[in-house]
Structure formats: structure tokens, C-alpha cells
Scaffold this active site. Structure first.
Site, short mmCIF file in Angstrom:
data_model
loop_
_atom_site.label_atom_id
_atom_site.label_comp_id
_atom_site.label_asym_id
_atom_site.label_seq_id
_atom_site.Cartn_x
_atom_site.Cartn_y
_atom_site.Cartn_z
N GLU A 1 0.85 -1.19 0.00
CA GLU A 1 0.00 0.00 0.00
C GLU A 1 0.88 1.23 0.00
O GLU A 1 2.10 1.15 0.12
CB GLU A 1 -0.93 -0.02 1.21
CG GLU A 1 -1.93 -1.16 1.16
CD GLU A 1 -2.94 -1.07 2.28
OE1 GLU A 1 -3.97 -0.43 2.11
OE2 GLU A 1 -2.69 -1.65 3.35
N HIS B 1 -8.72 9.78 3.50
CA HIS B 1 -8.38 8.71 2.56
C HIS B 1 -8.55 9.25 1.15
O HIS B 1 -9.57 9.88 0.85
CB HIS B 1 -9.27 7.48 2.77
CG HIS B 1 -8.70 6.27 2.11
ND1 HIS B 1 -8.73 6.09 0.75
CD2 HIS B 1 -8.06 5.20 2.62
CE1 HIS B 1 -8.13 4.95 0.45
NE2 HIS B 1 -7.72 4.39 1.57
N ARG C 1 -0.54 8.70 1.76
CA ARG C 1 -1.93 9.17 1.64
C ARG C 1 -2.07 10.68 1.58
O ARG C 1 -2.89 11.20 0.83
CB ARG C 1 -2.69 8.71 2.85
CG ARG C 1 -3.08 7.31 2.69
CD ARG C 1 -4.07 6.88 3.68
NE ARG C 1 -4.24 5.49 3.35
CZ ARG C 1 -4.70 4.57 4.13
NH1 ARG C 1 -5.07 4.90 5.35
NH2 ARG C 1 -4.81 3.35 3.72
N HIS D 1 -10.91 9.97 7.29
CA HIS D 1 -10.69 8.52 7.40
C HIS D 1 -10.08 8.08 8.72
O HIS D 1 -10.49 7.08 9.29
CB HIS D 1 -9.77 8.10 6.26
CG HIS D 1 -9.48 6.65 6.19
ND1 HIS D 1 -10.48 5.70 6.12
CD2 HIS D 1 -8.31 5.95 6.19
CE1 HIS D 1 -9.94 4.49 6.06
NE2 HIS D 1 -8.62 4.62 6.13
N ARG E 1 -0.58 8.76 9.27
CA ARG E 1 -0.44 7.32 9.49
C ARG E 1 -0.04 6.61 8.20
O ARG E 1 -0.60 6.86 7.13
CB ARG E 1 -1.78 6.76 9.96
CG ARG E 1 -1.80 5.25 10.05
CD ARG E 1 -3.20 4.75 10.33
NE ARG E 1 -4.09 5.02 9.22
CZ ARG E 1 -4.89 4.10 8.67
NH1 ARG E 1 -4.91 2.87 9.11
NH2 ARG E 1 -5.69 4.42 7.68
C1 LIG Z 1 -13.37 1.87 5.80
C2 LIG Z 1 -12.13 1.71 6.63
C3 LIG Z 1 -11.07 0.95 6.16
C4 LIG Z 1 -9.91 0.79 6.93
N1 LIG Z 1 -8.89 -0.02 6.47
C5 LIG Z 1 -7.83 -0.27 7.27
C6 LIG Z 1 -6.84 -1.21 6.90
O1 LIG Z 1 -6.92 -1.84 5.85
N2 LIG Z 1 -5.79 -1.41 7.74
C7 LIG Z 1 -5.66 -0.74 8.93
O2 LIG Z 1 -4.68 -0.96 9.65
N3 LIG Z 1 -6.60 0.14 9.31
C8 LIG Z 1 -7.68 0.38 8.52
N4 LIG Z 1 -8.63 1.27 8.93
C9 LIG Z 1 -8.51 1.88 10.26
C10 LIG Z 1 -8.84 0.84 11.32
O3 LIG Z 1 -9.92 0.05 10.87
C11 LIG Z 1 -9.22 1.52 12.63
O4 LIG Z 1 -8.27 2.49 12.99
C12 LIG Z 1 -9.27 0.45 13.73
O5 LIG Z 1 -10.11 -0.60 13.36
C13 LIG Z 1 -9.78 1.11 15.01
O6 LIG Z 1 -9.95 0.09 15.95
P1 LIG Z 1 -10.36 0.48 17.42
O7 LIG Z 1 -10.44 -0.80 18.18
O8 LIG Z 1 -9.47 1.54 17.93
O9 LIG Z 1 -11.81 1.17 17.27
P2 LIG Z 1 -13.16 0.69 16.53
O10 LIG Z 1 -13.00 -0.55 15.78
O11 LIG Z 1 -13.68 1.90 15.82
O12 LIG Z 1 -14.11 0.38 17.75
C14 LIG Z 1 -14.58 1.39 18.60
C15 LIG Z 1 -15.55 0.78 19.59
O13 LIG Z 1 -15.86 1.72 20.62
C16 LIG Z 1 -17.27 1.74 20.81
N5 LIG Z 1 -17.60 3.04 21.41
C17 LIG Z 1 -17.30 4.29 20.94
N6 LIG Z 1 -17.75 5.23 21.79
C18 LIG Z 1 -18.35 4.58 22.83
C19 LIG Z 1 -19.01 4.98 24.03
N7 LIG Z 1 -19.18 6.28 24.37
N8 LIG Z 1 -19.51 4.03 24.84
C20 LIG Z 1 -19.39 2.71 24.55
N9 LIG Z 1 -18.77 2.27 23.43
C21 LIG Z 1 -18.26 3.19 22.59
C22 LIG Z 1 -17.83 1.48 19.42
O14 LIG Z 1 -19.17 1.08 19.47
C23 LIG Z 1 -16.88 0.39 18.96
O15 LIG Z 1 -17.23 -0.86 19.52
C24 LIG Z 1 -9.80 1.44 8.17
C25 LIG Z 1 -10.86 2.20 8.66
C26 LIG Z 1 -12.02 2.34 7.90
C27 LIG Z 1 -13.16 3.16 8.45
#
Ligand SMILES: Cc1cc2nc3c(=O)[nH]c(=O)nc-3n(C[C@H](O)[C@H](O)[C@H](O)COP(=O)(O)OP(=O)(O)OC[C@H]3O[C@@H](n4cnc5c(N)ncnc54)[C@H](O)[C@@H]3O)c2cc1C
Length: 528
Positions: free
Chosen positions: A118, A231, A279, A338, A373
Site C-alpha cells: 500500500e 483517505h 496518503r 478517514h 499514518r
Molecule cells: C473503511 C475503513 C477501512 C480501513 N482499512 C484499514 C486497513 O486496511 N488497515 C488498517 O490498519 N486500518 C484500517 N482502517 C482503520 C482501522 O480500521 C481503525 O483504525 C481500527 O479498526 C480502530 O480500531 P479500534 O479498536 O481503535 O476502534 P473501533 O474498531 O472503531 O471500535 C470502537 C468501539 O468503541 C465503541 N464506542 C465508541 N464510543 C463509545 C461509548 N461512548 N460508549 C461505549 N462504546 C463506545 C464502538 O461502538 C466500537 O465498539 C480502516 C478504517 C475504515 C473506516
């Protein structure tokens, strides 16, 4: 006393890659965990991740963790914390091995893992699952591994509770909107990013910055909030708002090129990696070309790729649903909000400055991402930091002598906080704090948000989220206004060059006595 109460040693907020990894690992280490999430288990960003996980597994000739570190530092525009970057990326291979042991299945190429490349990566080191459904597979495997843990869906974290400066629990609204308290010695915020600050984003509806707001109100610091990554290639289907389907960078990694409306390539000559430049470079070049050609989008030409529907089933389905056939025609694309490169300031075990409060995943700022990032580093960071938090909590709890906690319900309702209507915030941020910002626009947007703000008690999910978005808007606008240079994904049209003085500092945000974010430049740990 009203409401309900429960007790655990660790409360994990969020069921994405960071939260579930931490919960599963903490439980394995004997910590009593309860997990809360405001929506369905898979409603965060994790399950939408397409491209994959950047990791050096060791069987790609010429690749190394040192090369991965070098690529990350280059993408980060001089603001990554070099020691933190090296430590996190070094922990990547064993963390991925444990994820696979927990059941995640990555695509294989014979006996080896398949790899793609990528933007910004000097090697084919991005592993993926289900073609372009990597996040969905990781989420599936982690939800399965977490089966048996107490997991409360539809529960919204409202306030981090403290006693004499130390975390003692979390105020929560349950799935019927009733206030309650989860008493705990440690709280992990794994709440994801804040893409919903903008009218158009790849992020799901959960990405409203709740964790950053909770941490700031609890007295923690945030940093690098101005670095919102756009993105470059999100499917353009007209001027809609809300979540838009992503066209993963891996499509360019496998040979697709960007064209303007006249069918001309425009990345060659902009950067040595051309269409595979980092990016920020690609998103800024697309924005410029859209302005020069008075177009709402540019085009991604993937017609030369073999087997597009099988290799990129998610993208293919999203295109077909929009009436576009990527096998026969270029895909209309535009940049959209993004990824939050900054967030709650933590150390390498996810500790914030507030004893007992941890943050991990996209909500956190470890120093890995700097000003921009590197693609596919965030799932890896969530895995690594999720495990590190679990281990740190396990060690710290044993040192606390197993203190017990009362099981009373909330004594007082959550305090009133500033709340502006979401549509006002999103319009102001989209107009003034996207790609290309200037002092007048940022100040004007800040005035608009302030003028629309009233004090309100966050008594339901919508108000919790709107309060978080309001605080995040004020904080991002303040930080972006302070950084008088262009670097990474922060592009100032009135300060278009990098300024070396800013290389030494992150913008740290804290709340003042009135609850307003204030910005102070702070030398970062990795600075010479
Ligand atoms: C379309 C897309 C494609 C991507 N592709 C990639 C990729 O290929 N490779 C890569 O490394 N990264 C990628 N990313 C980024 C990556 O997916 C995210 O940065 C990562 O998944 C975030 O994980 P997380 O566990 O921090 O949060 P998330 O997976 O966003 O989870 C957050 C959690 O917190 C909960 N939450 C939020 N606020 C509250 C609250 N007040 N009370 C209770 N619960 C709450 C939500 O409901 C959820 O369960 C992509 C992102 C997107 C949107």
C-alpha cells in the site's frame, strides 16, 4: 441513589480490535473484565477495514522491521516518536501470531501468507483476509475469542469516575437509557476515531470521538488532533453525507492508477512513488486536481487488473451497488475523512496521565503515526497496544492488593457539557478543517460552533456523541489554528511549507477550568 451498578477490575469500552484484544488478553491473565460498547459488537471501524495489517513476518526477501520503521517515520512527516514506533512495530509479528492462534485466518499464497503493498510501503508486507475484508475477519475471530466474557452491547460510556485523582469506575447509560455505574480500578478507552466530525467519512456512525472527550474531561491530555487523515479514494456517488464506501489503497498497490476527468494521470512527477505515494500526498494532489478541473471527483482506473471481483469483493460489491462496473470503467473517487492520527496521549502500555485510565487503538496517540499514518499500521497498533494494556493492568492490579469497591449506583447525574447540533459541527469542519485550512476559516468555524453551543446533560447516546463532537471540533480547530505550517495531513494554505521549528513539538490539548480546550506546544519524547 438511583440507577444500577456492577463491579469489575477492568472496564473495556469498545469492541474493535483494540478493546477486544485487551479484554481477551486481560481475561487470560486472570483479570476480571467487563466490556461495554454503545452499539452492536461489530459496529466500530474495525470490521470495515479492507486493505490489511502491515507487519514484517520475516519471509519477504529484503524486508525488515527496520524498513517498516523507516517507512512509518517517512510517512509521519518527522513527528513520529521513533522509539515508540520501533517498539510497536517490533511487537507486531508476535501479536499477529497470537491473533492467528485465536482463530483469524489470513489469505495464503501457497504455504506463505499472501502480501500486498500500500501507499508509502517499500515492500509487499500487508497481510489481508477475505481479499479486502481483513477487518471483518479480525472482528469475527476476536468476538469468538471473547465469547464467555461479560459484554454489554448498547451501553454508552458517559463519564470516567475518579476519586482523589484515581479512576474508580465509569458512568454508563444502559440499553434502555438508564444511568448506572461500573465500579473498577481501571478503565480502558478503546472507542475508535472521530471521522463523524466531517460530513463525508469512511467511518461508521460510532466514530464520534467519545473517548477523547471522556479522557479530556477526566484530566488527561490529547495531542496531534489536527492530523486528520483523509483517505484519497472513497467511492463518489454524488454529494451525500455520512459513511461512504472506501476503495482500498491495495487497488492502487496492484496497479490501478488515478486519472483526472480528461483521462490524464496526475501523480507521476508529484512523488517518486506516483500513485502509491503516502496518503497525504495523494489526497492533496487529488484535491488540487479536482479544483483545477472544476470536478467533484477523479477516477481510479483498475481496468487492467486481473480478477478484480475476486480480489476486491467488498469494493466490487460497493461499486456495483452504485451502478459502476470497475472491470469496464474507471471508478469515481474523492478524498474523505478517514483516520485520527492523534488522540489521547499514552505511553507504550496505554497509560494516560490519569492513574487507572488507559487508551488504545485509534483513540490513542502513542507517537506511531506522527503527522500522517502509514497505511495498515492502525490494526497492528490496536493489536499490540491492546495486549500491552492488558499486561500492564494485570501487573498493576496485583500491586493494589485486590482493593474492593462499593456497589452503589450513581449519586449524581453526569455534569452538563457544551453541545452543538451535529449538522452545524459537520458543516463547519468540512468547510474549514478539511484538506487545505487557513487562519480565517479555522477561526470562523470556531465562532460558528461556539455560537451554536448550549449546555446540556448527556442523557442519551445522541447527546453523548454530540457533546464529544462539539469538544473535538473546538479542539481540532484550536490545534489546527496553532500549527502555522503544513505537515503530513495538516495542510495550511496560508502556511504551505514545513517549518522545522514545528518538527520539535506536538500540539497538546487539555481542558481549562471552564471545560474549554486549550493548546500548548510540547516537545515530543522522540525529539532530538
Ligand atoms: C473503511 C475503513 C477501512 C480501513 N482499512 C484499514 C486497513 O486496511 N488497515 C488498517 O490498519 N486500518 C484500517 N482502517 C482503520 C482501522 O480500521 C481503525 O483504525 C481500527 O479498526 C480502530 O480500531 P479500534 O479498536 O481503535 O476502534 P473501533 O474498531 O472503531 O471500535 C470502537 C468501539 O468503541 C465503541 N464506542 C465508541 N464510543 C463509545 C461509548 N461512548 N460508549 C461505549 N462504546 C463506545 C464502538 O461502538 C466500537 O465498539 C480502516 C478504517 C475504515 C473506516
Amino acid at each position: 441513589m438511583n440507577g444500577w451498578a456492577a463491579e469489575a477490575e477492568l472496564v473495556v469500552v469498545g469492541t474493535g480490535v483494540a478493546g477486544l484484544t485487551a479484554a481477551v488478553e486481560a481475561a487470560r491473565l486472570g483479570v476480571r473484565v467487563v466490556v461495554v460498547t454503545k452499539d452492536a459488537t461489530d459496529a466500530g471501524s474495525t470490521r470495515w477495514a479492507q486493505g490489511g495489517v502491515a507487519v514484517v513476518v520475516g519471509d519477504v526477501p529484503g524486508d525488515s522491521v527496520a524498513a517498516h520503521v523507516a517507512d512509518t517515520l517517512t510517512a509521519g512527516g518527522g513527528l513520529c516518536d521513533e522509539a515508540a514506533t520501533a517498539a510497536i512495530l517490533r511487537d507486531g509479528p508476535p501479536a499477529v501470531a497470537r491473533l492467528r492462534a485465536r482463530g483469524a485466518i489470513f489469505d495464503a499464497d501457497g504455504a506463505r501468507l499472501a502480501r500486498t503493498r500500500e501507499g508509502g510501503h517499500s515492500a509487499f508486507r500487508v497481510i489481508h483476509a477475505g481479499g479486502d475484508a481483513t477487518g471483518a475477519e479480525i472482528e469475527r475471530a476476536l468476538v469468538r475469542a471473547a465469547a464467555g466474557l461479560p459484554l454489554l452491547t448498547g451501553h454508552v460510556a458517559v463519564d470516567v469516575l475518579r476519586d482523589r485523582g484515581r479512576v474508580v469506575g465509569l458512568a454508563v447509560l444502559d440499553d434502555e437509557g438508564r444511568p448506572g455505574v461500573l465500579h473498577a480500578q481501571a478503565v480502558l478507552l478503546a472507542t475508535g476515531g472521530y471521522g463523524q466530525l466531517y460530513a463525508s467519512t469512511t467511518n461508521p456512525a460510532t466514530a464520534t470521538g467519545d473517548g477523547v472527550a471522556l479522557a479530556l474531561r477526566a484530566g488527561a491530555a490529547a495531542a496531534d488532533l489536527e492530523f486528520v487523515q483523509f483517505h484519497p479514494t472513497v467511492l463518489y456517488t454524488g454529494p451525500t453525507t455520512g459513511r461512504r464506501p472506501l476503495v482500498t489503497e491495495a487497488v492502487r498497490g496492484e496497479g490501478a492508477v488515478l486519472l483526472d476527468r480528461a483521462g490524464r494521470r496526475f501523480l507521476t512527477g508529484v512523488h517518486p512513488l506516483a500513485d502509491l505515494a503516502p496518503r497525504d500526498v495523494v489526497a492533496a494532489a487529488i484535491t488540487r486536481r479536482m479544483a483545477e478541473t472544476a470536478s467533484d471527483c477523479v477516477y481510479l482506473d483498475a481496468r487492467a487488473l486481473d480478477g478484480f471481483p475476486a480480489r476486491f469483493p467488498t469494493v466490487y460489491a460497493a461499486c456495483r451497488a452504485a451502478g459502476i462496473d470497475p472491470v469496464r470503467e474507471p471508478i469515481p473517487v474523492t478524498p474523505a475523512a478517514h483516520y485520527a492520527c492523534g488522540g489521547v496521549v499514552t505511553d507504550l502500555d496505554g497509560r494516560t496521565g490519569v492513574p487507572g485510565l488507559y487508551a488504545a487503538g485509534e483513540v490513542a496517540r502513542t507517537g506511531l503515526h506522527g503527522a500522517n499514518r502509514l497505511a495498515s499500521n492502525s490494526l497492528l497498533e490496536g493489536l499490540v497496544l491492546g495486549e500491552r494494556v492488558a499486561r500492564a493492568v494485570a501487573v498493576e492490579l496485583r500491586g493494589n492488593g485486590g482493593a474492593t469497591w462499593s456497589a452503589d449506583g450513581p449519586e449524581e447525574p453526569a455534569p452538563a457539557v457544551p453541545i452543538a447540533p451535529r449538522a452545524v459541527v459537520q458543516r463547519a469542519m468540512t468547510a474549514a478543517a478539511g484538506i487545505g485550512r487557513d487562519a480565517a476559516g479555522l477561526a470562523g468555524a470556531s465562532d460558528v460552533v461556539d455560537a451554536a453551543t448550549v449546555l446540556g446533560v448527556p442523557v442519551d447516546r445522541a447527546r453523548v456523541e454530540d457533546a464529544a463532537l462539539t469538544l473535538l471540533a473546538q479542539a481540532v480547530l484550536a490545534a489546527a489554528g496553532t500549527r502555522t505550517e503544513s505537515r503530513g495531513c495538516h495542510v495550511r494554505t496560508d502556511f504551505p511549507e514545513r517549518d522545522d521549528l514545528w518538527q520539535l513539538a506536538s500540539n497538546e490539548v487539555r481542558l481549562d477550568g471552564t471545560g474549554r480546550p486549550v493548546v500548548a506546544a510540547r516537545a515530543w519524547a522522540g525529539a532530538a
